[in-house]
Design an enzyme around this catalytic site. Structure first.
Site, PDB file in Angstrom:
ATOM      1  N   ARG A 142       0.888  -1.171   0.000  1.00 19.67           N
ATOM      2  CA  ARG A 142       0.000   0.000   0.000  1.00 19.67           C
ATOM      3  C   ARG A 142       0.922   1.216   0.000  1.00 19.67           C
ATOM      4  O   ARG A 142       1.560   1.518   1.018  1.00 19.67           O
ATOM      5  CB  ARG A 142      -0.914  -0.024   1.228  1.00 19.67           C
ATOM      6  CG  ARG A 142      -1.871   1.171   1.341  1.00 19.67           C
ATOM      7  CD  ARG A 142      -2.712   1.038   2.596  1.00 19.67           C
ATOM      8  NE  ARG A 142      -3.447   2.244   2.893  1.00 19.67           N
ATOM      9  CZ  ARG A 142      -4.674   2.528   2.466  1.00 19.67           C
ATOM     10  NH1 ARG A 142      -5.310   1.665   1.694  1.00 19.67           N
ATOM     11  NH2 ARG A 142      -5.279   3.661   2.787  1.00 19.67           N
ATOM     12  N   HIS A 169      -6.743   1.346  -7.164  1.00 16.40           N
ATOM     13  CA  HIS A 169      -7.074   0.627  -5.929  1.00 16.40           C
ATOM     14  C   HIS A 169      -7.844  -0.629  -6.340  1.00 16.40           C
ATOM     15  O   HIS A 169      -9.038  -0.770  -6.075  1.00 16.40           O
ATOM     16  CB  HIS A 169      -7.919   1.521  -5.026  1.00 16.40           C
ATOM     17  CG  HIS A 169      -7.955   1.081  -3.594  1.00 16.40           C
ATOM     18  ND1 HIS A 169      -7.436  -0.118  -3.158  1.00 16.40           N
ATOM     19  CD2 HIS A 169      -8.466   1.686  -2.480  1.00 16.40           C
ATOM     20  CE1 HIS A 169      -7.614  -0.227  -1.858  1.00 16.40           C
ATOM     21  NE2 HIS A 169      -8.221   0.844  -1.420  1.00 16.40           N
ATOM     22  N   GLN A 172      -9.958  -2.808  -3.794  1.00 16.41           N
ATOM     23  CA  GLN A 172     -11.225  -2.172  -3.431  1.00 16.41           C
ATOM     24  C   GLN A 172     -12.285  -2.474  -4.487  1.00 16.41           C
ATOM     25  O   GLN A 172     -13.428  -2.793  -4.177  1.00 16.41           O
ATOM     26  CB  GLN A 172     -11.038  -0.661  -3.302  1.00 16.41           C
ATOM     27  CG  GLN A 172     -12.305   0.093  -2.912  1.00 16.41           C
ATOM     28  CD  GLN A 172     -12.763  -0.220  -1.502  1.00 16.41           C
ATOM     29  OE1 GLN A 172     -11.984  -0.150  -0.557  1.00 16.41           O
ATOM     30  NE2 GLN A 172     -14.028  -0.576  -1.342  1.00 16.41           N
ATOM     31  N   ASP A 264     -16.250   9.006  -2.706  1.00 18.01           N
ATOM     32  CA  ASP A 264     -14.996   8.854  -1.966  1.00 18.01           C
ATOM     33  C   ASP A 264     -14.626  10.229  -1.427  1.00 18.01           C
ATOM     34  O   ASP A 264     -15.204  11.248  -1.820  1.00 18.01           O
ATOM     35  CB  ASP A 264     -13.904   8.299  -2.898  1.00 18.01           C
ATOM     36  CG  ASP A 264     -12.646   7.880  -2.153  1.00 18.01           C
ATOM     37  OD1 ASP A 264     -12.658   7.838  -0.907  1.00 18.01           O
ATOM     38  OD2 ASP A 264     -11.636   7.589  -2.822  1.00 18.01           O
ATOM     39  N   CYS A 304     -15.863   3.777  -0.166  1.00 17.62           N
ATOM     40  CA  CYS A 304     -14.768   2.865   0.177  1.00 17.62           C
ATOM     41  C   CYS A 304     -14.252   3.068   1.593  1.00 17.62           C
ATOM     42  O   CYS A 304     -13.505   2.222   2.100  1.00 17.62           O
ATOM     43  CB  CYS A 304     -13.644   2.990  -0.842  1.00 17.62           C
ATOM     44  SG  CYS A 304     -13.035   4.675  -1.065  1.00 17.62           S
ATOM     45  N   ARG A 332     -14.107  -6.740   1.332  1.00 22.07           N
ATOM     46  CA  ARG A 332     -12.676  -6.651   1.073  1.00 22.07           C
ATOM     47  C   ARG A 332     -11.996  -7.930   1.586  1.00 22.07           C
ATOM     48  O   ARG A 332     -11.104  -8.488   0.922  1.00 22.07           O
ATOM     49  CB  ARG A 332     -12.070  -5.430   1.778  1.00 22.07           C
ATOM     50  CG  ARG A 332     -12.361  -4.081   1.147  1.00 22.07           C
ATOM     51  CD  ARG A 332     -11.504  -3.813  -0.069  1.00 22.07           C
ATOM     52  NE  ARG A 332     -10.080  -3.877   0.239  1.00 22.07           N
ATOM     53  CZ  ARG A 332      -9.358  -2.870   0.758  1.00 22.07           C
ATOM     54  NH1 ARG A 332      -9.947  -1.707   1.043  1.00 22.07           N
ATOM     55  NH2 ARG A 332      -8.066  -3.015   0.969  1.00 22.07           N
TER      56      ARG A 332
END
Length: 346
Positions: A142, A169, A172, A264, A304, A332
């Site tokens: 990440r 991402h 996600q 987001d 998210c 997830r």
């Protein structure tokens, strides 16, 4: 009466003596042989690193393991495997989902925080990749810059998973579309409206959605559109599946008739200095009951997380029955477990 064996001719005897005999390699000779080249690892850096068929298979596997977990049935598909988890950015869902997932699969995960290895500063990305590949079975990263995960993958001899970069991402996206498929029973032909910044999450939803046959519309202020190369690639994917990928500055237009409203944060991690200026620009790009009313009846609300309530998402809207923000957070775990099995269980 037994037939007497005929004596072999001198020519046959000479030919047999001249024929090369098979040699049995000694242990020393076997050790000196160069090792066979290992199969190249399968990496997951982008939403496009899985085909549509592979994503559907992943969703099916995630569903099976999710049911096994609910029933209390062990499924140690990665027993004895170890995942190295590199974090340049802190996270709640990413760390817990990958670490818990490896435990539930019978394996082990090692957290490497920003100060543990100081990736690219204390040690080069190349050396980190080569070292971890000798000790672990996979690397999850990440990071801030997408070039970092690309360099990790270039040097690692084990699978590398992009758990977030400034470009995409993709993990996600897997959890998101698993959630939509669970709620709607299908993906192809649905329409997802992304309201807000054309960021890494929007990129992966555009790419993965188009490949899965989902129409994706991104509504964002001028100057905050998705990357042009990502948009072009997503539209190319859409032409193959019949999905449309559009960008508009009008959130109401994007929401009209949509099956999913997704948003987001307006300022991502690393953009804190721009947060105040972005609030003024993004204020019209807020998912609330009024915008939800423009969508298809029963449209899902997604985020998210983490959320800045009453900025990009109204708190009351986030608690409506149509909101699946915690379903996608949980998924997830399940989607990434399936991804880990696909990559590390080979």
């Amino acid at each position: 009466m037994l037939e007497r064996a005929r004596p072999k001719s001198r020519r046959a005897v000479r030919a047999r003596r001249a024929a090369p005999r098979a040699r049995v390699a000694t242990p020393a000779a076997r050790a000196a042989r160069p090792p066979r080249a290992a199969a190249a690892p399968r990496h997951y850096l982008s939403a496009l690193d899985l085909s549509a068929a592979e994503m559907r298979a992943l969703f099916a596997l995630a569903g099976r393991m999710k049911r096994q977990l609910s029933a209390g049935t062990p499924h140690p598909r990665l027993a004895g495997k170890t995942l190295a988890m590199i974090f340049q950015k802190p996270s709640l869902r990413t760390r817990v989902s990958f670490e818990t997932g490896m435990t539930q699969l019978g394996g082990h995960a090692i957290y490497l925080g920003p100060e543990d290895i100081r990736l690219g500063h204390r040690e080069t990305v190349e050396d980190v990749a080569l070292t971890l590949a000798r000790m672990t079975d996979g690397i999850m990263a990440r990071v801030f810059g997408h070039a970092v995960v690309e360099e990790l993958a270039r040097h690692a001899t084990v699978p590398v998973i992009n758990a977030l970069s400034d470009r995409e991402h993709p993990c996600q996206m897997l959890g998101d579309f698993l959630t939509v498929a669970e709620r709607r029973g299908r993906l192809e032909g649905l329409t997802l409206a992304f309201i807000g910044d054309g960021n890494n999450v929007a990129h992966s939803l555009m790419l993965g959605g188009a490949r899965l046959g989902v129409n994706v519309t991104v509504a964002c202020p001028p100057g905050h559109e998705p990357d042009a190369s990502v948009l072009e690639r997503a539209r190319a994917e859409g032409r193959a599946t019949g999905a449309t990928v559009r960008v508009t500055a009008d959130p109401a237009e994007a929401a009209a008739g949509a099956d999913v409203l997704y948003t987001d944060v307006w300022a991502s991690m690393g953009q804190e200095a721009e947060a105040e200026a972005r609030r003024a620009v993004f204020r019209p790009y807020r998912v609330d009951d009024a915008l939800l009313a423009r969508a298809r009846p029963g449209a899902l609300v997604m985020h998210c997380l983490p959320a800045h309530y009453d900025e990009e998402l109204d708190y009351a809207t986030s608690r409506r029955p149509e909101s699946v923000i915690f379903d996608e957070a949980e998924n997830r775990l399940h989607a990434q477990k399936a991804l880990l099995v696909m990559l590390l269980g080979r």
